[in-house]
Design a protein around this motif. Structure first.
Motif, PDB file in Angstrom:
ATOM      1  N   GLY A 218      63.671  10.383  85.605  1.00  0.00           N
ATOM      2  CA  GLY A 218      64.359  11.670  85.631  1.00  0.00           C
ATOM      3  C   GLY A 218      65.693  11.641  84.902  1.00  0.00           C
ATOM      4  N   TRP A 219      65.903  10.662  84.052  1.00  0.00           N
ATOM      5  CA  TRP A 219      67.163  10.500  83.330  1.00  0.00           C
ATOM      6  C   TRP A 219      67.418  11.712  82.434  1.00  0.00           C
TER       7      TRP A 219
ATOM      8  N   PRO B  12      67.305  13.884  74.484  1.00  0.00           N
ATOM      9  CA  PRO B  12      68.027  13.317  73.337  1.00  0.00           C
ATOM     10  C   PRO B  12      67.422  12.001  72.854  1.00  0.00           C
ATOM     11  N   PHE B  13      66.883  11.199  73.758  1.00  0.00           N
ATOM     12  CA  PHE B  13      66.210   9.948  73.384  1.00  0.00           C
ATOM     13  C   PHE B  13      65.019  10.253  72.480  1.00  0.00           C
ATOM     14  N   CYS B  14      64.200  11.206  72.887  1.00  0.00           N
ATOM     15  CA  CYS B  14      63.033  11.601  72.077  1.00  0.00           C
ATOM     16  C   CYS B  14      63.463  12.158  70.721  1.00  0.00           C
ATOM     17  N   LEU B  15      64.487  12.983  70.720  1.00  0.00           N
ATOM     18  CA  LEU B  15      64.986  13.546  69.463  1.00  0.00           C
ATOM     19  C   LEU B  15      65.581  12.454  68.571  1.00  0.00           C
ATOM     20  N   GLY B  16      66.216  11.467  69.188  1.00  0.00           N
ATOM     21  CA  GLY B  16      66.747  10.335  68.422  1.00  0.00           C
ATOM     22  C   GLY B  16      65.634   9.541  67.761  1.00  0.00           C
ATOM     23  N   ILE B  17      64.525   9.358  68.470  1.00  0.00           N
ATOM     24  CA  ILE B  17      63.377   8.663  67.877  1.00  0.00           C
ATOM     25  C   ILE B  17      62.862   9.451  66.679  1.00  0.00           C
ATOM     26  N   ALA B  18      62.685  10.760  66.870  1.00  0.00           N
ATOM     27  CA  ALA B  18      62.172  11.602  65.775  1.00  0.00           C
ATOM     28  C   ALA B  18      63.126  11.587  64.580  1.00  0.00           C
TER      29      ALA B  18
END
Length: 143
Positions: free
Chosen positions: A107-108, A113-119
């Motif tokens: 639930g972080w 933003p982590f997913c967007l950073g990967i993309a």
């Protein structure tokens, strides 16, 4: 088609060619990680900053490990590139899936933003690689 011995002789003359592009790609993703951290911080606070920068770092680490593994395989025998490449891809996607499931289960708030950073990392790494191939490498190949 060149004989394997001729290709090996060429490779020995220029041992660094397989990894020559790596510094440009790493610098590009480092700049992106810093920008992603700032943007994530402004939009989502500390969790957003950490998530965005970590996403870019995950992408850079993944691509760097693949690049090094494929360079190693190619230096040994070009026929190893396909099995090593496929193996690395399966391992990376499995590990990335496990990481994403693990992060999502906490639930972080930095998950998006982590997913967007990967993309973003994928786009910048790929774009920098295309730029390097069409400009720097193309000039060297014409000589």
């Amino acid at each position: 088609m060149a004989e394997p011995g001729a290709r090996a002789a060429e490779a020995l003359e220029d041992r660094g060619w397989r990894l020559r592009h790596l510094p440009v790609l790493l610098i590009s993703t480092a700049v992106l990680a810093a920008a992603a951290g700032v943007i994530g911080g402004v939009t989502r606070g500390a969790d957003g900053a950490l998530g965005a920068a970590a996403g870019v770092a995950v992408t850079a680490l993944s691509y760097t490990l693949t690049t090094v593994a494929l360079a190693w395989a190619d230096a040994r025998d070009p026929q190893l590139v396909l099995p090593f490449g496929l193996g690395a891809y399966v391992a990376k996607m499995t590990l990335l899936g496990a990481v994403m499931i693990g992060v999502a289960s906490t639930g972080w708030p930095g998950l998006i933003p982590f997913c967007l950073g990967i993309a973003a990392g994928v786009l910048v790494w790929t774009g920098a690689h295309i730029w390097w191939l069409t400009t720097v490498h193309a000039r060297r190949s014409r000589r």
